[in-house]
Design a protein around this motif. Sequence first.
Motif, PDB file in Angstrom:
ATOM      1  N   PRO A   1       0.800  -1.227   0.000  1.00  0.00           N
ATOM      2  CA  PRO A   1       0.000   0.000   0.000  1.00  0.00           C
ATOM      3  C   PRO A   1       0.832   1.275   0.000  1.00  0.00           C
ATOM      4  O   PRO A   1       0.323   2.341  -0.352  1.00  0.00           O
ATOM      5  N   ALA A   2       2.099   1.189   0.408  1.00  0.00           N
ATOM      6  CA  ALA A   2       2.983   2.358   0.491  1.00  0.00           C
ATOM      7  C   ALA A   2       4.120   2.221  -0.511  1.00  0.00           C
ATOM      8  O   ALA A   2       4.539   1.105  -0.838  1.00  0.00           O
ATOM      9  N   PRO A   3       4.650   3.322  -0.995  1.00  0.00           N
ATOM     10  CA  PRO A   3       5.790   3.269  -1.921  1.00  0.00           C
ATOM     11  C   PRO A   3       7.120   3.119  -1.186  1.00  0.00           C
ATOM     12  O   PRO A   3       7.170   3.002   0.028  1.00  0.00           O
ATOM     13  N   TYR A   4       8.186   3.098  -1.960  1.00  0.00           N
ATOM     14  CA  TYR A   4       9.589   3.180  -1.544  1.00  0.00           C
ATOM     15  C   TYR A   4      10.265   1.842  -1.291  1.00  0.00           C
ATOM     16  O   TYR A   4      11.461   1.784  -1.066  1.00  0.00           O
ATOM     17  N   GLY A   5       9.544   0.733  -1.328  1.00  0.00           N
ATOM     18  CA  GLY A   5      10.165  -0.582  -1.344  1.00  0.00           C
ATOM     19  C   GLY A   5      11.255  -0.785  -0.326  1.00  0.00           C
ATOM     20  O   GLY A   5      11.030  -0.761   0.887  1.00  0.00           O
ATOM     21  N   LEU A   6      12.485  -0.978  -0.822  1.00  0.00           N
ATOM     22  CA  LEU A   6      13.634  -1.282   0.033  1.00  0.00           C
ATOM     23  C   LEU A   6      13.890  -0.204   1.080  1.00  0.00           C
ATOM     24  O   LEU A   6      14.329  -0.507   2.195  1.00  0.00           O
ATOM     25  N   ILE A   7      13.622   1.049   0.749  1.00  0.00           N
ATOM     26  CA  ILE A   7      13.866   2.122   1.713  1.00  0.00           C
ATOM     27  C   ILE A   7      12.975   1.945   2.941  1.00  0.00           C
ATOM     28  O   ILE A   7      13.418   2.138   4.081  1.00  0.00           O
TER      29      ILE A   7
ATOM     30  N   ILE B   1       3.245  11.207 -13.389  1.00  0.00           N
ATOM     31  CA  ILE B   1       3.418   9.947 -12.650  1.00  0.00           C
ATOM     32  C   ILE B   1       2.257   9.753 -11.684  1.00  0.00           C
ATOM     33  O   ILE B   1       1.882  10.671 -10.950  1.00  0.00           O
ATOM     34  N   ARG B   2       1.722   8.542 -11.663  1.00  0.00           N
ATOM     35  CA  ARG B   2       0.621   8.196 -10.755  1.00  0.00           C
ATOM     36  C   ARG B   2       1.006   6.937  -9.978  1.00  0.00           C
ATOM     37  O   ARG B   2       1.401   5.936 -10.556  1.00  0.00           O
ATOM     38  N   PHE B   3       0.901   6.994  -8.649  1.00  0.00           N
ATOM     39  CA  PHE B   3       1.186   5.844  -7.802  1.00  0.00           C
ATOM     40  C   PHE B   3      -0.103   5.073  -7.547  1.00  0.00           C
ATOM     41  O   PHE B   3      -1.117   5.652  -7.134  1.00  0.00           O
TER      42      PHE B   3
ATOM     43  N   GLY C   1     -12.548  -5.188  -7.687  1.00  0.00           N
ATOM     44  CA  GLY C   1     -12.626  -5.050  -6.234  1.00  0.00           C
ATOM     45  C   GLY C   1     -11.289  -4.858  -5.557  1.00  0.00           C
ATOM     46  O   GLY C   1     -11.125  -5.213  -4.385  1.00  0.00           O
ATOM     47  N   VAL C   2     -10.322  -4.272  -6.261  1.00  0.00           N
ATOM     48  CA  VAL C   2      -8.994  -4.036  -5.686  1.00  0.00           C
ATOM     49  C   VAL C   2      -9.006  -2.729  -4.897  1.00  0.00           C
ATOM     50  O   VAL C   2      -9.331  -1.668  -5.445  1.00  0.00           O
ATOM     51  N   ASP C   3      -8.656  -2.798  -3.621  1.00  0.00           N
ATOM     52  CA  ASP C   3      -8.589  -1.589  -2.783  1.00  0.00           C
ATOM     53  C   ASP C   3      -7.233  -0.912  -2.985  1.00  0.00           C
ATOM     54  O   ASP C   3      -6.357  -0.937  -2.123  1.00  0.00           O
ATOM     55  N   PHE C   4      -7.064  -0.309  -4.140  1.00  0.00           N
ATOM     56  CA  PHE C   4      -5.781   0.307  -4.465  1.00  0.00           C
ATOM     57  C   PHE C   4      -5.614   1.619  -3.701  1.00  0.00           C
ATOM     58  O   PHE C   4      -6.574   2.286  -3.329  1.00  0.00           O
ATOM     59  N   THR C   5      -4.361   1.959  -3.457  1.00  0.00           N
ATOM     60  CA  THR C   5      -4.030   3.217  -2.788  1.00  0.00           C
ATOM     61  C   THR C   5      -3.390   4.168  -3.797  1.00  0.00           C
ATOM     62  O   THR C   5      -2.952   3.760  -4.870  1.00  0.00           O
ATOM     63  N   THR C   6      -3.330   5.436  -3.452  1.00  0.00           N
ATOM     64  CA  THR C   6      -2.817   6.476  -4.332  1.00  0.00           C
ATOM     65  C   THR C   6      -1.774   7.309  -3.604  1.00  0.00           C
ATOM     66  O   THR C   6      -1.520   7.113  -2.409  1.00  0.00           O
ATOM     67  N   LEU C   7      -1.191   8.265  -4.301  1.00  0.00           N
ATOM     68  CA  LEU C   7      -0.235   9.167  -3.648  1.00  0.00           C
ATOM     69  C   LEU C   7      -0.936   9.970  -2.557  1.00  0.00           C
ATOM     70  O   LEU C   7      -0.368  10.180  -1.475  1.00  0.00           O
ATOM     71  N   GLU C   8      -2.148  10.412  -2.823  1.00  0.00           N
ATOM     72  CA  GLU C   8      -2.898  11.120  -1.795  1.00  0.00           C
ATOM     73  C   GLU C   8      -3.090  10.232  -0.567  1.00  0.00           C
ATOM     74  O   GLU C   8      -2.958  10.673   0.574  1.00  0.00           O
ATOM     75  N   GLY C   9      -3.386   8.955  -0.813  1.00  0.00           N
ATOM     76  CA  GLY C   9      -3.536   8.022   0.301  1.00  0.00           C
ATOM     77  C   GLY C   9      -2.234   7.808   1.048  1.00  0.00           C
ATOM     78  O   GLY C   9      -2.215   7.735   2.280  1.00  0.00           O
TER      79      GLY C   9
END
Length: 453
Positions: free
Chosen positions: A39-45, A72-74, A404-412
């Motif tokens: 749900p959150a970006p940045y992976g290894l970091i 770019i859209r997350f 039905g995917v509860d995807f998240t966004t940059l705002e999220g």
Amino acid sequence: MQRPLRVAVVGAGPAGIYAADILAKSDTPVSIDLLDKLPAPYGLIRYGVAPDHPRIKQIVHALQRVLERPEIRFLGNVGYGTDLTLDDLRRHYDVAIFATGAEKDRGLNIPGVDLDGSYGAADFVSWYDGHPDVPREWPLVANSVAVLGVGNVALDVARILAKSADELLTTEIPDNVYQGLKASPVTDVHVFGRRGPAQAKFTPLELRELDHSPSVEVIVHPEDIEFDQGSMAAIEKSNQVRQVVKTLQDWAIRDPGTRPRRLHLHFLHRPVAILGDGVVTGLRTERMELDGTGDVTGTGAFQDWPVQAVYRAVGYLSTHLAELPFDHAAGVVPNEAGRILDGAEQFDRAYVTGWIKRGPVGLIGHTKGDALETVNSILADLPNLASAPEPARERVIDLLTERGVDFTTLEGWNRLDTHELKLGLAAGRERIKVVSREEMVAISAGLRTAPVH
């Protein structure tokens, strides 16, 4: 092509974000979706850097600026191979870049590796970094622990095991990790390297940080400080090796201190077996000797170490991605300059970057060069690439919603980030990381907020 190039980047860690950034700054108009299973970006970091390394986590600020670019859209909490397939990517994107990294442990083929108490370092790192897909509890019951490997990950694991939990309370570790480490009875952590001190893979800064803890005495045994002609050449050639060797030599000749826990660094010891009947009761190593080139040969002399847990930090391994070719021996997707290869043929409109491309070696910054090479390959291929049949930007959102995917966004993510910072502020810390995937998604969607104090 009269519209922007539609690109899917699978993996929103540094490798994927760097690729998106380079594409966005190119002369080619682009519309990029960064897709991540978390749900959150940045992976290894976020999930691979030890919590007591906030300086490395500062890279997040630069990555955040990339995510804020309008091209770019997350889209988080979206699993490749489940929520979206390769056919989906080919239908809605002109190009797919896979930047999924490496999060599994490389195998170690010695007897006893499957005993209870033998752990992969990657699993332990995921636990102490609050990865949402690993158990909340970790069996910290050993007094003496062995860590196999002399890279930065091995030192991270050893340091987290050896430090007192209260030293980590100022970091972003989740409460379950703090409680687990606080209950740990460990007194001794032994780190084993097969070769000599001049061949160690950790960085000077990472090494010196071991000695900063008021509760951990770092011990280097003088008999392990050996050099051959190959070692001396490595020391002469590299300032980094020279700094590592000097630090180890200084520690080997100093008088032992009285700090309550001990972290032993052993060189020229090759692990040959993990001992025990059902559970780990020891580690057997063979004493090695340098052969003149910096490599080693066995002496036939063995030593048993009474440890109750073994952590294997011998390297990461990438996961085979659905519908893509994979080199299981090397742990990478076969490629040429980032172009995925299926045998001798180039795979249709699909590319790789980062560790899934070149293997889990190098520091975070090295992925920039990787990304540049891959993006250059894409731009060179553009005249010959077929277009996506359904490239409309909102079609992917419609598809995820339909499934039905509860995807998240940059705002999220910004909402979750603020929530974690507020949790930390209330406890006198910079941040407290939310661990549960369901809670991360709910906070990202605005369904929960941090308590006000």
